[in-house]
Design an enzyme around this catalytic site. Structure first.
Site, PDB file in Angstrom:
ATOM      1  N   ASP A   1       0.900  -1.159   0.043  1.00  0.00           N
ATOM      2  CA  ASP A   1      -0.072   0.175   0.036  1.00  0.00           C
ATOM      3  C   ASP A   1       0.802   1.246   0.089  1.00  0.00           C
ATOM      4  O   ASP A   1       2.062   1.136   0.294  1.00  0.00           O
ATOM      5  CB  ASP A   1      -0.972  -0.079   1.213  1.00  0.00           C
ATOM      6  CG  ASP A   1      -2.013   1.141   1.229  1.00  0.00           C
ATOM      7  OD1 ASP A   1      -2.652   1.372   0.122  1.00  0.00           O
ATOM      8  OD2 ASP A   1      -1.807   1.807   2.233  1.00  0.00           O
ATOM      9  N   SER A   2       0.411   2.517  -0.268  1.00  0.00           N
ATOM     10  CA  SER A   2       1.101   3.721  -0.354  1.00  0.00           C
ATOM     11  C   SER A   2       1.365   3.941   1.095  1.00  0.00           C
ATOM     12  O   SER A   2       2.483   4.628   1.492  1.00  0.00           O
ATOM     13  CB  SER A   2       0.167   4.759  -0.838  1.00  0.00           C
ATOM     14  OG  SER A   2      -1.154   4.868  -0.216  1.00  0.00           O
TER      15      SER A   2
ATOM     16  N   GLU B   1      -3.053   9.223   7.347  1.00  0.00           N
ATOM     17  CA  GLU B   1      -1.352   9.286   7.394  1.00  0.00           C
ATOM     18  C   GLU B   1      -0.841   9.940   8.420  1.00  0.00           C
ATOM     19  O   GLU B   1       0.281   9.887   8.865  1.00  0.00           O
ATOM     20  CB  GLU B   1      -1.047   9.624   6.096  1.00  0.00           C
ATOM     21  CG  GLU B   1      -0.940   8.456   4.775  1.00  0.00           C
ATOM     22  CD  GLU B   1      -0.383   7.002   5.302  1.00  0.00           C
ATOM     23  OE1 GLU B   1       0.862   7.338   5.339  1.00  0.00           O
ATOM     24  OE2 GLU B   1      -0.865   6.165   5.092  1.00  0.00           O
TER      25      GLU B   1
ATOM     26  N   CYS C   1      -4.102  -1.391  -2.468  1.00  0.00           N
ATOM     27  CA  CYS C   1      -4.362  -0.077  -2.481  1.00  0.00           C
ATOM     28  C   CYS C   1      -5.276   0.262  -3.626  1.00  0.00           C
ATOM     29  O   CYS C   1      -4.961  -0.262  -4.926  1.00  0.00           O
ATOM     30  CB  CYS C   1      -2.972   0.754  -2.572  1.00  0.00           C
ATOM     31  SG  CYS C   1      -2.978   2.288  -3.044  1.00  0.00           S
TER      32      CYS C   1
ATOM     33  N   CYS D   1     -11.100   2.673  -0.521  1.00  0.00           N
ATOM     34  CA  CYS D   1      -9.869   2.982  -0.125  1.00  0.00           C
ATOM     35  C   CYS D   1      -9.616   2.275   0.859  1.00  0.00           C
ATOM     36  O   CYS D   1     -10.226   2.171   1.877  1.00  0.00           O
ATOM     37  CB  CYS D   1      -9.727   4.322   0.030  1.00  0.00           C
ATOM     38  SG  CYS D   1      -8.259   5.087   0.516  1.00  0.00           S
ATOM     39  N   THR D   2      -8.271   1.545   1.022  1.00  0.00           N
ATOM     40  CA  THR D   2      -7.832   0.867   2.133  1.00  0.00           C
ATOM     41  C   THR D   2      -7.631   1.398   3.325  1.00  0.00           C
ATOM     42  O   THR D   2      -7.677   0.813   4.530  1.00  0.00           O
ATOM     43  CB  THR D   2      -6.838  -0.137   1.852  1.00  0.00           C
ATOM     44  OG1 THR D   2      -5.948   0.790   1.207  1.00  0.00           O
ATOM     45  CG2 THR D   2      -7.384  -1.093   0.633  1.00  0.00           C
ATOM     46  N   HIS D   3      -7.623   2.686   3.339  1.00  0.00           N
ATOM     47  CA  HIS D   3      -7.283   3.667   4.457  1.00  0.00           C
ATOM     48  C   HIS D   3      -8.856   3.964   5.165  1.00  0.00           C
ATOM     49  O   HIS D   3      -8.595   4.173   6.483  1.00  0.00           O
ATOM     50  CB  HIS D   3      -6.837   5.053   4.237  1.00  0.00           C
ATOM     51  CG  HIS D   3      -5.404   5.064   3.932  1.00  0.00           C
ATOM     52  ND1 HIS D   3      -4.815   4.655   2.818  1.00  0.00           N
ATOM     53  CD2 HIS D   3      -4.420   5.742   4.636  1.00  0.00           C
ATOM     54  CE1 HIS D   3      -3.426   4.652   2.852  1.00  0.00           C
ATOM     55  NE2 HIS D   3      -2.969   5.461   3.969  1.00  0.00           N
TER      56      HIS D   3
ATOM     57  N   TYR E   1      -0.803   8.694  -2.377  1.00  0.00           N
ATOM     58  CA  TYR E   1      -0.711   8.688  -3.861  1.00  0.00           C
ATOM     59  C   TYR E   1      -1.914   9.167  -4.562  1.00  0.00           C
ATOM     60  O   TYR E   1      -1.851   9.421  -5.590  1.00  0.00           O
ATOM     61  CB  TYR E   1      -0.741   6.841  -4.134  1.00  0.00           C
ATOM     62  CG  TYR E   1       0.550   6.435  -4.301  1.00  0.00           C
ATOM     63  CD1 TYR E   1       1.594   6.737  -3.452  1.00  0.00           C
ATOM     64  CD2 TYR E   1       0.396   5.093  -5.051  1.00  0.00           C
ATOM     65  CE1 TYR E   1       2.880   6.108  -3.428  1.00  0.00           C
ATOM     66  CE2 TYR E   1       1.834   4.545  -4.642  1.00  0.00           C
ATOM     67  CZ  TYR E   1       2.932   4.790  -3.990  1.00  0.00           C
ATOM     68  OH  TYR E   1       3.971   3.970  -3.965  1.00  0.00           O
ATOM     69  N   GLY E   2      -3.210   9.348  -3.688  1.00  0.00           N
ATOM     70  CA  GLY E   2      -4.535   9.843  -4.304  1.00  0.00           C
ATOM     71  C   GLY E   2      -4.314  10.804  -5.235  1.00  0.00           C
ATOM     72  O   GLY E   2      -5.522  10.822  -6.088  1.00  0.00           O
TER      73      GLY E   2
HETATM   74  N1  DGL Z   1      -4.950   3.061   0.472  1.00  0.00           N
HETATM   75  C1  DGL Z   1      -4.953   3.671  -0.820  1.00  0.00           C
HETATM   76  C2  DGL Z   1      -6.187   3.377  -1.481  1.00  0.00           C
HETATM   77  O1  DGL Z   1      -6.813   2.403  -1.171  1.00  0.00           O
HETATM   78  C3  DGL Z   1      -4.628   5.088  -0.363  1.00  0.00           C
HETATM   79  C4  DGL Z   1      -4.311   6.017  -1.427  1.00  0.00           C
HETATM   80  C5  DGL Z   1      -3.530   7.105  -1.349  1.00  0.00           C
HETATM   81  O2  DGL Z   1      -2.336   7.040  -0.927  1.00  0.00           O
HETATM   82  O3  DGL Z   1      -4.098   8.264  -1.653  1.00  0.00           O
HETATM   83  O4  DGL Z   1      -6.630   3.988  -2.259  1.00  0.00           O
END
Ligand code: DGL
Length: 274
Positions: A11-12, A159, A74, A193-195, A43-44
């Site tokens: 993941d990012s 984050e 991600c 989004c996994t966050h 990364y979004g």
């Molecule tokens: N966990 C990432 C996702 O599922 C987050 C992306 C990010 O870094 O913005 O999209």
């Protein structure tokens, strides 16, 4: 040191831990390594080229670490980089390796949650503007209307450790209201989004109780288990000693602190320079 061939989980940043937790619970016998590219997260809001370049670099690191299979946990990287990596990069750099994402397995099940055929999808700007969920869901469930909405502040809140703050409440309510204003008959909301599961308590607080909130951890874990049953040639390459290692491209002390909270067990991470 014993040679291992772990499953990579990428993941990012911290978000992929919500998926890794479900995978490790369902498949505890395998070896795993997790990489959070915290130094370059989020990364979004980044371009296709940048997300592709970062994700590919991380995949090459996983392959160097001996992983035959990597799960891109991600959505942003799955939406913006996965297809190019699978179709163009892997045949060239690592034809015997596999990289899987989170969008397809989620799209495969999402239609079975809704009764009104109105599904909300929340994700990063990159995931939403890619249109990946609309396309994948409509291929499998043409009767479903997808209402997508970007939540650009949610990943930074996680984050930067602000997920319990009052500022988080403001941005959570704002994006949920904006989504529901698009279609009041939405009965299912996918956290694409996994966050976002790390914001789940607050998300539940601002949504009507009859809306089903779908998170991806168990969906991706079940899909991986199914994949390993169907692809015995990949399964045979993986070592099974129940080991887990965690890597971050940023500060390990910070990673240990947040990751321990998110993952639910003490984590000692290792630094990797990419
Ligand atoms: N966990 C990432 C996702 O599922 C987050 C992306 C990010 O870094 O913005 O999209």
């Amino acid at each position: 040191m014993k040679t291992t061939h772990p499953i990579g989980v990428f993941d990012s940043g911290y978000g992929g831990l919500t998926v890794f937790k479900s995978i490790a619970a369902l498949l505890p016998q395998y070896d795993f390594i997790y990489l959070g590219d915290n130094a370059r997260a989020p990364y979004g809001n980044r371009s296709f080229d940048t997300v592709h370049q970062y994700t590919l670099q991380c995949m090459e690191w996983f392959f160097d670490m001996g992983c035959p299979l990597v799960i891109v946990a991600c959505n942003t990287a799955s939406a913006k980089a996965l297809r190019t990596i699978q179709q163009h990069d892997l045949p060239r750099i690592a034809p015997d390796k596999r990289v899987l994402g989170v969008i397809r397995p989620t799209a495969e099940v999402i239609g079975s949650y809704t009764r009104t055929n109105a599904v909300g999808v929340l994700g990063t700007k990159g995931t939403i503007t890619s249109g990946s969920y609309d396309i994948e869901i409509n291929k499998l469930f043409p009767e479903v209307t997808v209402y997508s909405h970007a939540c650009p502040m949610w990943v930074p809140l996680v984050e930067y450790g602000e997920y319990n703050s009052r500022g988080a409440d403001y941005f959570i309510q704002k994006y949920l209201d904006e989504l529901l204003n698009k279609a009041p008959n939405i009965d299912t909301i996918l956290l694409a989004c996994t966050h976002y599961p790390l914001l789940l308590d607050k998300i539940e607080k601002y949504l009507p109780q009859d809306i089903t909130i779908v998170t991806q951890g168990n969906i991706v874990a079940n899909s991986l288990s199914d994949y390993l049953h169907r692809h015995t040639e990949i399964d045979a390459m993986l070592t099974q000693n129940g080991g887990k290692r965690f890597f971050t491209t940023d500060d390990t002390a910070d990673f240990n602190q947040h990751a321990t909270t998110f993952f639910g067990e003490p984590i000692q991470s290792e630094f990797v320079h990419l």
